[in-house]
Scaffold this active site. Structure first.
Site, PDB file in Angstrom:
ATOM      1  N   SER A 274      -4.267  -0.069  -0.757  1.00 25.28           N
ATOM      2  CA  SER A 274      -4.335   1.216  -0.251  1.00 25.28           C
ATOM      3  C   SER A 274      -3.937   1.899  -0.728  1.00 25.28           C
ATOM      4  O   SER A 274      -4.174   3.244  -0.919  1.00 25.28           O
ATOM      5  CB  SER A 274      -3.743   0.986   1.369  1.00 25.28           C
ATOM      6  OG  SER A 274      -2.555   1.250   1.339  1.00 25.28           O
TER       7      SER A 274
ATOM      8  N   LYS B  83       2.923   5.354   1.451  1.00 27.66           N
ATOM      9  CA  LYS B  83       1.548   6.159   1.520  1.00 27.66           C
ATOM     10  C   LYS B  83       2.395   7.299   1.128  1.00 27.66           C
ATOM     11  O   LYS B  83       3.233   8.050   0.269  1.00 27.66           O
ATOM     12  CB  LYS B  83       1.267   6.485   3.049  1.00 27.66           C
ATOM     13  CG  LYS B  83       0.748   5.035   3.632  1.00 27.66           C
ATOM     14  CD  LYS B  83      -0.663   4.649   2.658  1.00 27.66           C
ATOM     15  CE  LYS B  83      -0.821   3.661   3.556  1.00 27.66           C
ATOM     16  NZ  LYS B  83      -0.247   2.549   3.585  1.00 27.66           N
TER      17      LYS B  83
END
Length: 213
Positions: free
Chosen positions: A133, A170
Site C-alpha cells: 500500500s 501509512k
C-alpha cells in the site's frame, strides 16, 4: 563543479526536510517549492547535484534522494568487525503492514548492522514490510523500514501506527476532527481512526533497506 544559487537552495531544502520529517522531498514537491512548471526542471537540478557529488539518487524510489555520505550497508559480520562509532546494530522486530493492518508480530528475530548515517532521524529498530500500500513512496513488500521511536508526529509524515492491537505504516493526516492513515497506492482505501479505537503512534518512518531477494 560549482552549484547555482537554485541548486544550493534545493540542497538546503533536501537537508531541511530530511532533518524535520525523516524523508526527502519528492520531485513534485521540489518543483512546487521553487515554482517550476513541471518536474523536469527539478530532475535537471537533481542530476546536477548528483553529478557534483552533493547527493545520490536511488532508482525506483519516489523519494530516493540521499545526501552525500549516506549509504546502505547490511552486514552479517559481528559488530566488533566494524567501527562501533560508525554503525548501528538494529533489531528486526517482526512485521508491519503496508496494506490492511495486520496483527502485531513484534519480537526480536534478527539484527542488521548498518552505517549510522543511512537513516534520518536515527532509527531504534527495523520492521519488515508486508503488503504494497506504500509502493508510491518506494516502500515495497519485504523491505526493512527503519523506525524512530516516538509518540509525536505531524500531519504529512509517514508513521508506524497502532490501531487496537494491529500495526500499520501509512501517511498520517490529522484533520480538525479526525485522524486518517493514508496509503500511497490507489488500490487501497484510507483508514479512518474511530473514536472508540485504541490508537497510538509507535514511531516515524526514517528510511529503508531492501534485502537481496
Amino acid at each position: 563543479m560549482d552549484l547555482t544559487d537554485t541548486q544550493q537552495a534545493i540542497l538546503a531544502l533536501i537537508a531541511e526536510r530530511i532533518d524535520a520529517d525523516g524523508v526527502p522531498p519528492s520531485q513534485t514537491e521540489i518543483a512546487r517549492a521553487f515554482g517550476f512548471k513541471g518536474i523536469r526542471a527539478a530532475q535537471y537540478h537533481l542530476e546536477a547535484l548528483e553529478h557534483a557529488g552533493a547527493i545520490r539518487r536511488v532508482p525506483g524510489q519516489a523519494r530516493g534522494i540521499r545526501l552525500a555520505g549516506q549509504g546502505a550497508q547490511t552486514r552479517t559480520a559481528p559488530v566488533s568487525e566494524v567501527a562501533r562509532d560508525d554503525v548501528l546494530r538494529l533489531p528486526v522486530l517482526g512485521r508491519v503492514a503496508a496494506g490492511l493492518p495486520i496483527g502485531a508480530d513484534i519480537g526480536s528475530d534478527d539484527f542488521v548492522v548498518l552505517d549510522r548515517v543511512f537513516f534520518s532521524p536515527s532509527p531504534d529498530y527495523l520492521l519488515k514490510v508486508q503488503g504494497d500500500s506504500m509502493r508510491d513512496e518506494g516502500i515495497f513488500n519485504g523491505d526493512l523500514i527503519g523506525v524512530h521511536r516516538t509518540r509525536d508526529a505531524r500531519s504529512g509524515q509517514i508513521v508506524v501506527a497502532r490501531i487496537d492491537e494491529e500495526i500499520t505504516v501509512k501517511l498520517l493526516k490529522i484533520g480538525k476532527d479526525r485522524i486518517r492513515l493514508l496509503p500511497r497506492n490507489p488500490d487501497y482505501a484510507p483508514i479512518e481512526v474511530l473514536p472508540d479505537q485504541d490508537f497510538a503512534i509507535e514511531g516515524l518512518y526514517c528510511g529503508l533497506l531492501r534485502p537481496n531477494r
